[in-house]
Write a protein that holds these residues in place. Structure first.
Motif, PDB file in Angstrom:
ATOM      1  N   GLY A  51       1.023  -1.350  -0.064  1.00 39.50           N
ATOM      2  CA  GLY A  51       0.039  -0.195  -0.065  1.00 39.50           C
ATOM      3  C   GLY A  51       1.067   1.206   0.062  1.00 39.50           C
ATOM      4  N   ALA A  52       0.580   2.374  -0.731  1.00 43.59           N
ATOM      5  CA  ALA A  52       1.361   3.640  -0.921  1.00 43.59           C
ATOM      6  C   ALA A  52       0.261   4.624  -0.666  1.00 43.59           C
ATOM      7  CB  ALA A  52       2.122   3.418  -2.200  1.00 43.59           C
ATOM      8  N   ASP A  53       0.716   5.540   0.317  1.00 45.24           N
ATOM      9  CA  ASP A  53      -0.060   6.607   0.434  1.00 45.24           C
ATOM     10  C   ASP A  53       0.697   7.986   0.447  1.00 45.24           C
ATOM     11  OD1 ASP A  53      -2.361   4.939   0.877  1.00 45.24           O
ATOM     12  OD2 ASP A  53      -1.545   4.846   3.153  1.00 45.24           O
ATOM     13  N   LEU A  54       0.470   8.811  -0.325  1.00 43.01           N
ATOM     14  CA  LEU A  54       0.962  10.020  -0.626  1.00 43.01           C
ATOM     15  C   LEU A  54       0.395  11.284  -0.022  1.00 43.01           C
ATOM     16  CD1 LEU A  54       3.269  11.403  -2.534  1.00 43.01           C
ATOM     17  CD2 LEU A  54       1.298  12.072  -4.077  1.00 43.01           C
ATOM     18  N   GLY A  76      10.059  -3.891 -10.624  1.00 44.93           N
ATOM     19  CA  GLY A  76      10.196  -2.564  -9.427  1.00 44.93           C
ATOM     20  C   GLY A  76       9.043  -1.829  -9.799  1.00 44.93           C
ATOM     21  N   ARG A  77       7.900  -2.036 -10.608  1.00 48.85           N
ATOM     22  CA  ARG A  77       6.958  -1.045 -10.998  1.00 48.85           C
ATOM     23  C   ARG A  77       5.401  -1.370 -10.467  1.00 48.85           C
ATOM     24  NH1 ARG A  77       7.475   1.845 -16.153  1.00 48.85           N
ATOM     25  NH2 ARG A  77       5.626   1.146 -16.445  1.00 48.85           N
ATOM     26  N   LEU A  78       5.139  -0.625 -10.041  1.00 50.75           N
ATOM     27  CA  LEU A  78       3.380  -0.620  -9.429  1.00 50.75           C
ATOM     28  C   LEU A  78       2.609   0.225 -10.301  1.00 50.75           C
ATOM     29  CD1 LEU A  78       1.117  -1.746  -7.500  1.00 50.75           C
ATOM     30  CD2 LEU A  78       1.827   0.375  -6.073  1.00 50.75           C
ATOM     31  N   SER A  79       1.744  -0.539 -11.350  1.00 53.03           N
ATOM     32  CA  SER A  79       0.668   0.425 -11.907  1.00 53.03           C
ATOM     33  C   SER A  79      -0.353   0.550 -11.383  1.00 53.03           C
ATOM     34  CB  SER A  79       0.590  -0.297 -13.334  1.00 53.03           C
ATOM     35  OG  SER A  79       1.868  -0.385 -13.949  1.00 53.03           O
ATOM     36  N   PHE A  80      -1.072   1.474 -11.159  1.00 58.00           N
ATOM     37  CA  PHE A  80      -2.335   1.655 -10.561  1.00 58.00           C
ATOM     38  C   PHE A  80      -3.299   2.962 -11.114  1.00 58.00           C
ATOM     39  CE2 PHE A  80       0.516   4.725  -8.460  1.00 58.00           C
ATOM     40  CZ  PHE A  80      -0.377   5.771  -7.970  1.00 58.00           C
ATOM     41  N   LEU A  86       4.294   3.786 -10.059  1.00 63.51           N
ATOM     42  CA  LEU A  86       5.201   3.900  -9.121  1.00 63.51           C
ATOM     43  C   LEU A  86       6.430   3.009  -9.652  1.00 63.51           C
ATOM     44  CD1 LEU A  86       3.896   4.136  -5.425  1.00 63.51           C
ATOM     45  CD2 LEU A  86       5.434   5.574  -6.432  1.00 63.51           C
ATOM     46  N   THR A  87       7.795   3.475  -9.686  1.00 64.55           N
ATOM     47  CA  THR A  87       8.868   2.843  -9.808  1.00 64.55           C
ATOM     48  C   THR A  87       9.906   2.847  -8.639  1.00 64.55           C
ATOM     49  OG1 THR A  87       8.450   3.221 -12.404  1.00 64.55           O
ATOM     50  CG2 THR A  87      10.514   2.379 -11.578  1.00 64.55           C
ATOM     51  N   PHE A  88      10.104   1.448  -8.402  1.00 63.06           N
ATOM     52  CA  PHE A  88      11.077   1.569  -7.265  1.00 63.06           C
ATOM     53  C   PHE A  88      12.476   0.977  -7.784  1.00 63.06           C
ATOM     54  CE2 PHE A  88       6.895   1.103  -5.357  1.00 63.06           C
ATOM     55  CZ  PHE A  88       6.908   1.988  -4.122  1.00 63.06           C
ATOM     56  N   THR A  89      13.479   1.644  -6.810  1.00 60.02           N
ATOM     57  CA  THR A  89      14.794   1.149  -6.962  1.00 60.02           C
ATOM     58  C   THR A  89      15.251   1.041  -5.532  1.00 60.02           C
ATOM     59  OG1 THR A  89      15.692   3.337  -7.055  1.00 60.02           O
ATOM     60  CG2 THR A  89      15.368   2.571  -9.262  1.00 60.02           C
ATOM     61  N   GLN A  90      16.509   0.885  -5.533  1.00 53.68           N
ATOM     62  CA  GLN A  90      17.247   0.522  -4.135  1.00 53.68           C
ATOM     63  C   GLN A  90      16.677   1.554  -3.135  1.00 53.68           C
ATOM     64  OE1 GLN A  90      21.263  -0.764  -3.263  1.00 53.68           O
ATOM     65  NE2 GLN A  90      21.453   1.523  -2.499  1.00 53.68           N
ATOM     66  N   ASP A  91      16.683   3.133  -3.208  1.00 57.91           N
ATOM     67  CA  ASP A  91      16.329   3.751  -2.121  1.00 57.91           C
ATOM     68  C   ASP A  91      15.191   4.945  -2.795  1.00 57.91           C
ATOM     69  OD1 ASP A  91      17.502   3.544   0.072  1.00 57.91           O
ATOM     70  OD2 ASP A  91      19.582   3.896  -0.339  1.00 57.91           O
ATOM     71  N   THR A  92      14.778   4.792  -4.137  1.00 54.17           N
ATOM     72  CA  THR A  92      13.812   5.712  -4.613  1.00 54.17           C
ATOM     73  C   THR A  92      12.671   5.222  -4.961  1.00 54.17           C
ATOM     74  OG1 THR A  92      14.782   5.472  -6.672  1.00 54.17           O
ATOM     75  CG2 THR A  92      15.873   7.010  -5.389  1.00 54.17           C
ATOM     76  N   ALA A  93      11.633   6.212  -5.040  1.00 57.60           N
ATOM     77  CA  ALA A  93      10.235   5.810  -5.777  1.00 57.60           C
ATOM     78  C   ALA A  93      10.040   6.912  -6.414  1.00 57.60           C
ATOM     79  CB  ALA A  93       9.298   5.588  -4.561  1.00 57.60           C
ATOM     80  N   LYS A 124       7.918  12.959 -10.127  1.00 57.07           N
ATOM     81  CA  LYS A 124       8.299  13.100  -8.767  1.00 57.07           C
ATOM     82  C   LYS A 124       9.273  11.967  -8.245  1.00 57.07           C
ATOM     83  CE  LYS A 124       5.316  16.198  -6.423  1.00 57.07           C
ATOM     84  NZ  LYS A 124       4.661  16.973  -7.641  1.00 57.07           N
ATOM     85  N   VAL A 125      10.251  12.402  -7.720  1.00 56.51           N
ATOM     86  CA  VAL A 125      11.046  11.158  -7.305  1.00 56.51           C
ATOM     87  C   VAL A 125      11.394  11.425  -5.790  1.00 56.51           C
ATOM     88  CG1 VAL A 125      13.557  10.218  -7.305  1.00 56.51           C
ATOM     89  CG2 VAL A 125      12.550  11.396  -9.524  1.00 56.51           C
ATOM     90  N   PHE A 126      11.078  10.349  -5.204  1.00 56.04           N
ATOM     91  CA  PHE A 126      10.980  10.273  -3.478  1.00 56.04           C
ATOM     92  C   PHE A 126      12.095   9.568  -3.139  1.00 56.04           C
ATOM     93  CE2 PHE A 126       6.733  10.859  -4.993  1.00 56.04           C
ATOM     94  CZ  PHE A 126       6.285  11.672  -4.149  1.00 56.04           C
ATOM     95  N   ARG A 127      13.097   9.731  -2.156  1.00 54.35           N
ATOM     96  CA  ARG A 127      14.066   9.102  -1.510  1.00 54.35           C
ATOM     97  C   ARG A 127      13.856   8.568  -0.184  1.00 54.35           C
ATOM     98  NH1 ARG A 127      19.507   8.033  -2.199  1.00 54.35           N
ATOM     99  NH2 ARG A 127      19.023   8.701  -4.465  1.00 54.35           N
ATOM    100  N   ARG A 128      14.043   7.307   0.103  1.00 55.41           N
ATOM    101  CA  ARG A 128      13.777   6.642   1.321  1.00 55.41           C
ATOM    102  C   ARG A 128      14.524   7.461   2.592  1.00 55.41           C
ATOM    103  NH1 ARG A 128      13.021   0.908   1.556  1.00 55.41           N
ATOM    104  NH2 ARG A 128      14.433   0.734  -0.030  1.00 55.41           N
TER     105      ARG A 128
END
Length: 217
Positions: A141-144, A166-170, A179-186, A203-207
């Motif tokens: 679950g991903a909440d922004l 690493g992709r979540l399509s919604f 949403l595309t995930f890598t080691q430390d980013t979404a 939008k690039v998010f960092r863990r």
């Protein structure tokens, strides 16, 4: 032969007379100091769960051996231990339930994607993405949210499985997003259409290794 039998009998008597042994745990029960640690050592089921959680935590640390993940998962485990001690104390039933939840979390198939990802300068401004496990399936679950207060400031929600790349399509309000995930980013992306009026830019998010969306802050 008689002497051997005699010593064997003495050893058996000593063993029977000794205090009941504590059960194995992930820590040295001889050094158990808190009510929680003593309760764990005295209960076979909870002690076994303690061992299992310790093994699962060790395995979880290797999911991403570099980047922010090792710091994040260690901080998250440390906060869980603090909550365990503060909430359950020496309540065996509470400890058993808490350990079972923790084991389910640490062995979740999508664990490596979990965490808080930030874009901007939280808590002053910006947005952040809380990624948590979905139960009973293997999804997330991903909440922004808008920083700094999530209450009443949710922008969108995503639910589903992250694929092998690493992709979540919604879809959100009729807008297809990824949403595309890598080691430390979404990375959140969407097509430039009328239905996707909100936030069509990448939008690039960092863990954030210091924040956990699963525990009270």
């Amino acid at each position: 032969m008689v002497r051997v039998a005699c010593w064997a009998g003495v050893a058996a008597l000593v063993w029977l007379a000794a205090p009941t042994a504590t059960w194995a745990a992930s820590f040295d029960c001889a050094k158990a100091g808190t009510p929680t640690e003593k309760a764990i050592c005295k209960d076979a089921a909870v002690s076994k769960l303690d061992d299992q959680v310790a093994a699962a935590f060790k395995a979880a640390q290797g999911l991403w051996p570099a980047g922010n993940w090792p710091v994040f998962i260690r901080n998250e485990q440390r906060e869980w231990l603090k909550d365990r001690n503060g909430v359950c104390k020496a309540d065996v039933a509470c400890l058993k339930e808490d350990y079972e939840r923790r084991l389910t979390f640490l062995t979740h198939p999508s664990l490596k994607w979990m965490g808080r990802y930030v874009a901007g300068r939280c808590p002053d401004d910006g947005v952040y993405l809380d990624v948590t496990p979905s139960y009973p399936d293997a999804g997330i679950g991903a909440d922004l949210y808008v920083c700094p207060d999530p209450k009443g400031n949710m922008l969108l929600q995503a639910r589903g499985d992250v694929d092998a790349s690493g992709r979540l399509s919604f879809e959100d309000a009729g807008c297809p997003r990824v949403l595309t995930f890598t080691q430390d980013t979404a990375t959140l992306s969407a097509p430039k259409t009328e239905r996707c009026a909100m936030g069509t830019d990448l939008k690039v998010f960092r863990r954030d290794p210091a924040k956990s969306p699963y525990l009270s802050e």
